[in-house]
Enzyme design. Structure first.
Site, short mmCIF file in Angstrom:
data_model
loop_
_atom_site.label_atom_id
_atom_site.label_comp_id
_atom_site.label_asym_id
_atom_site.label_seq_id
_atom_site.Cartn_x
_atom_site.Cartn_y
_atom_site.Cartn_z
CD GLU A 1 -13.70 2.59 -37.92
OE1 GLU A 1 -12.56 2.64 -37.32
OE2 GLU A 1 -14.59 1.94 -37.62
CB CYS B 1 -11.22 9.03 -32.05
SG CYS B 1 -12.32 7.99 -33.39
CG ASP C 1 -10.17 0.00 -38.17
OD1 ASP C 1 -9.18 -1.06 -38.48
OD2 ASP C 1 -10.69 -0.14 -37.43
CG HIS D 1 -2.27 -0.73 0.91
ND1 HIS D 1 -2.84 -1.40 1.77
CD2 HIS D 1 -2.85 -0.75 -0.23
CE1 HIS D 1 -4.05 -1.85 1.21
NE2 HIS D 1 -3.83 -1.69 0.10
NE ARG E 1 -10.40 1.65 -29.39
CZ ARG E 1 -9.61 2.80 -29.38
NH1 ARG E 1 -8.81 3.14 -28.34
NH2 ARG E 1 -8.75 3.04 -30.49
NE ARG F 1 -6.05 -1.36 -35.89
CZ ARG F 1 -6.74 -0.84 -35.53
NH1 ARG F 1 -8.07 -0.50 -36.13
NH2 ARG F 1 -6.80 -0.55 -33.90
C1 PEP Z 1 -9.55 3.52 -35.52
O1 PEP Z 1 -9.87 2.88 -36.25
O2 PEP Z 1 -8.88 4.71 -35.82
C2 PEP Z 1 -10.19 3.72 -34.11
C3 PEP Z 1 -10.06 4.66 -33.40
O3 PEP Z 1 -10.77 2.56 -33.72
P1 PEP Z 1 -10.14 1.00 -33.32
O4 PEP Z 1 -8.56 1.59 -33.05
O5 PEP Z 1 -10.68 1.02 -31.80
O6 PEP Z 1 -10.38 0.27 -34.39
MG MG Z 2 -11.45 1.15 -35.98
#
Ligand code: PEP
Ligand code: MG
Length: 658
Positions: free
Chosen positions: A545, A616, A569, A304, A411, A579
């Site tokens: 995306e 995002c 994506d 702790h 998410r 990816r």
């Molecule tokens: C993306 O595809 O850019 C995204 C933000 O979503 P994820 O990474 O969850 O596929």
């Molecule tokens: Mg995505």
């Protein structure tokens, strides 16, 4: 009556979750037990529960006997399966998911120092470097007088002991009620208070007193027995609870002796606290802002003390063992919480080295911190929202600490993956509502379930697919399973009452997907109306995306309230480069002109239609790209909390150049 389940409490029933479980169990009249591997313990004793060492994903059985057995089982199983639900108003533990605000550095001692400076090696328990005057804190050991009681003294001694426990508990309660403890520290103190009240400790002490031991000796002996049980469990986190039991025992002894703990109140600014052992409770109450670093003989990365140090950004080296005695007379100490090094009375070279490292770290931190509350704007005064990407309620605090202007991507997959079954509408509504409340009036953009055959979840059968990334995933799957999708949409409509909820759809590749979703949203709203359930409308947007979404962006923009570009994506689909495949990683580059022009096309379409365009994907947090994105017309950038202050700084620097 009993029911079994798989424990979904992150990292198992350690101190804080055990405390919560016990609190729930004590709310029922029935006798309740938790059973693991054939061993049953009372669900009303946190010490016994912790010693059962229940881990995440283990199967346990809740057994109850009494008038409210059904309700007890329901509630306790509910907690084990979904520890966050219903805890929004709880104020006793905060973070359910992790034991510290920052990750634990490696518990194993780092490599031995190689330069000439003599260093003591301990456990790197909280990162960062510090140098400062030594503040030695070695309160004297309490020894039991070992007095044998006469038969007629026993009743009074029991009373004295109960009084001491009550006074320790009420002091801890006052600490919990009055001070400005963080949620994490509060949870730790609550767990210690529970140990003080636990039948395992008090029962054993009373047994010893009834056998003729004086109260102080009985407390020392009982605490030692329970601490030994914790030390024997094959789990480093539970081993560290042995120190907590000793600390609680010490507090009870001090109360029995009418003494106060040696105070940490006088610690000078920036001093390094040196102790053989220090109770988590004492540390939580200490003037933490003044403490420059902590060095202890006891403790490890999961104790702790380490947790408190990490959550307050105090460097710490623990577990020095007997070597701590070399620090008793030190005047100045330098510590490296990353490597686990301690230098006693550093020479000029070591001092200069530490001072330089400290300055660099402080400069970087301070330089960024000033951007926490900055509201960055574009040349024309338009606010650029710098928001957080998160995937669970546990991450809210970090996002807020960083200065997130809302959530740009929640998410929801984790919510679905954490459980053995699909999350109920109720549980989802609670989660989304908690999120909305936490960031109101800022927007919270919740992405509807984005899952496919590469990440199967309980409750949805995915077909075997050759190319799951091009398969039945995201919005495609949701529209084919309205039973699942409507549950999420209803939960989102209900949560919209509590803040600024926006909803976005992943993997959109044609307009029909948006229209069909809108029809489902209307259907859900109609149902909620008919049922008399409170709800509110939300802004509907899409993630951009897929290349298809980019190419129909002008038409899509007329159908939705906003775009959020998912560059992760989008890059893989534009470049046709998986990816996750390292062999084609070079192609997976957002700065490739093909991807940048897809982003620009999207931005143009959104701006022309007058809707918000945000991003995002990971690229949103890149300082080298942010000026370009803003130049294209993006007004929202959502990223991991750790990138927020640097992004705000980048935008502010653009303004300064104007
Ligand atoms: C993306 O595809 O850019 C995204 C933000 O979503 P994820 O990474 O969850 O596929
Ligand atoms: Mg995505």
């Amino acid at each position: 009556m009993e029911r079994s389940t798989i424990v979904r409490v992150h990292e198992g029933l350690h101190a804080r979750p055990a405390t919560r479980f016990v609190k729930l169990a004590k709310g029922f009249e029935s006798d309740v037990e938790l059973v693991k591997d054939g061993k049953a313990v009372s669900a009303k004793s946190s010490v016994k529960l912790m010693l059962l060492a229940v881990k995440e994903n283990q199967e346990v059985t809740v057994r109850a006997n009494g008038a409210d057995a059904i309700e007890a089982i329901e509630a306790l199983i509910g907690y084990l399966e979904n520890p966050r639900a219903g805890l929004d108003d709880e104020n006793d533990g905060g973070d359910e998911g992790s034991e510290a605000a920052a990750p634990a550095p490696k518990a194993t001692p780092a490599a031995a120092p190689t330069d000439g400076t003599p260093k003591l090696q301990g456990v790197a328990a909280s990162e960062g470097v510090a140098i400062g005057p030594a503040f030695a804190h070695f309160p004297p050991e309490i020894e039991g007088p070992g007095r044998r009681l006469q038969a007629d003294e026993i009743e009074d001694e029991l009373k004295r002991f109960r009084g001491a426990v009550a006074s320790v508990q009420s002091r801890m309660d006052r600490t919990l009620a009055e001070s400005n403890l963080s949620a994490g520290d509060r949870g730790i103190v609550a767990a210690l208070r529970d140990i003080a009240a636990d039948d395992s400790l008090t029962g054993e002490v009373e047994r010893l007193i009834k056998g003729g031991d004086d109260a102080v000796s009985a407390v020392i002996a009982a605490a030692a027995t329970i601490a030994a049980d914790f030390s024997a469990v094959d789990d480093p986190y539970l081993n560290a609870r042995a120190d907590d039991v000793h600390a609680v025992g010490r507090q009870i002894c001090l109360a029995l002796l009418g003494q106060d703990e040696v105070s940490l109140e006088t610690i000078p600014q920036g001093a390094i606290l040196i102790a053989d052992d220090i109770g988590a409770w004492d540390l939580a109450r200490a003037p933490l802002k003044r403490i420059g670093g902590v060095v202890c003989g006891h403790g490890g990365a999961t104790s702790h003390i380490a947790i408190i140090a990490r959550s307050h950004g105090i460097p710490a080296v623990l577990g020095l063992g007997d070597k701590i005695n070399e620090l008793r007379t030190a005047r100045e100490v330098a510590i490296d919480g990353n490597a686990g090094h301690v230098i006693v009375d550093p020479d000029e070279t070591a001092r200069a080295d530490f001072t330089r490292r400290l300055e660099a770290a402080a400069q970087e931190r301070a330089g960024l911190k000033v951007f926490k509350n900055v509201t960055p704007t574009r040349a024309d005064g338009t606010v650029i929202e710098v928001a957080a990407n998160i995937g669970s309620l546990e991450e809210i605090e970090a996002a807020q600490e960083a200065g997130a202007m809302g959530v740009g991507l929640f998410r929801t997959e984790l919510l679905f993956m954490r459980h053995m079954h699909l999350p109920s509408e109720e549980m989802q509504a609670e989660t989304y509502s908690a999120l909305a409340r936490a960031f109101a009036p800022h927007p919270v953009i919740v992405r509807t379930l984005d899952i496919g055959g590469d990440k199967p979840i309980a409750g949805i059968e995915f077909p075997a697919e050759e190319n799951p990334f091009l398969g039945w995933r995201g919005i495609r799957m949701c529209l084919d399973r309205p039973d699942i999708f409507k549950r999420q949409l209803r939960a989102l409509l209900r949560a919209a009452v509590h803040g600024n909820i926006k909803v976005m759809l992943p993997m959109v590749s044609e307009i029909g997907e948006v229209r069909r979703t809108r029809a489902l949203v209307d259907e859900c709203a109609g149902e909620l109306n008919a049922e008399g359930v409170r709800h509110a409308s939300f802004d509907l947007g899409v993630m951009i995306e897929t290349p298809a979404a980019v190419l129909i962006a002008p038409a899509l923009a007329k159908e939705v309230g906003f775009f959020s570009i998912g560059t992760n994506d989008l890059t893989q689909y534009i470049m046709a480069a998986d990816r996750l495949n390292p062999t084609v990683a070079k192609l997976n580059d957002v700065t490739n002109p093909a991807v940048m022009s897809a982003i620009e096309l999207t931005a143009k379409a959104g701006v022309a239609a007058g809707i918000m365009v945000g991003m995002c994907g990971e690229a949103a947090g890149r300082p080298d790209l942010i000026p370009t994105f803003i130049g294209m017309g993006l007004t929202e950038l959502s990223m991991s909390p750790a990138s927020i202050q640097r992004a705000k700084k980048t935008i502010a620097a653009m303004a300064a150049e104007r």
